[in-house]
Design a protein around this motif. Structure first.
Motif, short mmCIF file in Angstrom:
data_model
loop_
_atom_site.label_atom_id
_atom_site.label_comp_id
_atom_site.label_asym_id
_atom_site.label_seq_id
_atom_site.Cartn_x
_atom_site.Cartn_y
_atom_site.Cartn_z
N LYS A 27 0.83 -1.22 0.00
CA LYS A 27 0.00 0.00 0.00
C LYS A 27 0.85 1.26 0.00
CE LYS A 27 -3.88 -2.12 2.35
NZ LYS A 27 -4.56 -2.30 3.64
N SER A 28 1.93 1.25 0.78
CA SER A 28 2.75 2.46 0.87
C SER A 28 3.57 2.69 -0.40
CB SER A 28 3.67 2.40 2.09
OG SER A 28 4.67 1.44 1.93
N LEU A 29 3.96 1.63 -1.08
CA LEU A 29 4.75 1.78 -2.31
C LEU A 29 3.90 2.09 -3.53
CD1 LEU A 29 7.26 -1.20 -1.97
CD2 LEU A 29 7.71 1.22 -1.55
N ASP A 30 2.70 1.58 -3.57
CA ASP A 30 1.83 1.68 -4.75
C ASP A 30 1.18 3.07 -4.83
OD1 ASP A 30 0.33 1.09 -6.98
OD2 ASP A 30 -1.13 -0.13 -5.89
N LYS A 31 1.96 4.04 -5.19
CA LYS A 31 1.52 5.44 -5.19
C LYS A 31 0.37 5.72 -6.16
CE LYS A 31 4.31 6.78 -2.04
NZ LYS A 31 3.80 6.90 -0.70
N ASN A 32 0.31 4.99 -7.27
CA ASN A 32 -0.76 5.23 -8.24
C ASN A 32 -1.94 4.28 -8.04
OD1 ASN A 32 0.37 2.91 -9.23
ND2 ASN A 32 0.80 3.71 -11.27
N SER A 33 -1.91 3.49 -6.99
CA SER A 33 -3.01 2.60 -6.58
C SER A 33 -3.48 1.65 -7.68
CB SER A 33 -4.19 3.43 -6.07
OG SER A 33 -3.81 4.22 -4.97
N LYS A 79 9.68 2.68 -10.82
CA LYS A 79 9.86 3.91 -10.04
C LYS A 79 9.49 3.68 -8.58
CE LYS A 79 8.58 8.77 -9.89
NZ LYS A 79 7.80 9.85 -10.53
N GLU A 80 8.38 3.00 -8.34
CA GLU A 80 7.96 2.72 -6.97
C GLU A 80 8.96 1.78 -6.27
OE1 GLU A 80 3.16 3.20 -7.78
OE2 GLU A 80 4.16 1.30 -8.29
N VAL A 123 11.97 3.79 -5.18
CA VAL A 123 11.71 4.53 -3.94
C VAL A 123 11.91 3.59 -2.75
CG1 VAL A 123 9.91 5.67 -2.58
CG2 VAL A 123 10.21 6.24 -5.01
#
Length: 93
Positions: free
Chosen positions: A58-64, A71-72, A75
């Motif tokens: 959940k925290s890595l999946d910025k674009n949901s 890129k994720e 990070v």
């Protein structure tokens, strides 16, 4: 001849692609692929609970989109590098 830093970068990229694409897109990691990567490639993975994997996803999946793109993933690795650096700085005090 590759320098140690270039080898590290190559390893980070090839590790992503070693696990990506087993399910779905070849350019992303599913939750299962991320879990496998963490369990097999990182010492901390042996101790991670399923709920921790879910929280990390959940925290890595910025674009949901329910997948981790490169890129994720980058990070995530950057965050790990910062934690390792903090650990080593504490050791030098």
């Amino acid at each position: 001849m590759e320098t140690p830093l270039e080898k590290a970068l190559t390893t980070m990229v090839t590790t992503f692609h070693k696990y990506s694409g087993r399910e779905g897109s070849k350019l992303t990691l599913s939750r299962r692929e991320l879990k496998e990567l963490i369990k097999k490639e990182l010492c901390l993975g042996e101790k991670m609970q399923e709920s921790s994997i879910d929280d990390l996803m959940k925290s890595l999946d910025k674009n949901s989109d329910q997948e981790i793109d490169f890129k994720e993933y980058s990070v995530f690795l950057t965050t790990l590098c910062m934690a390792y650096n903090d650990f080593f700085l504490e050791d030098r005090k």
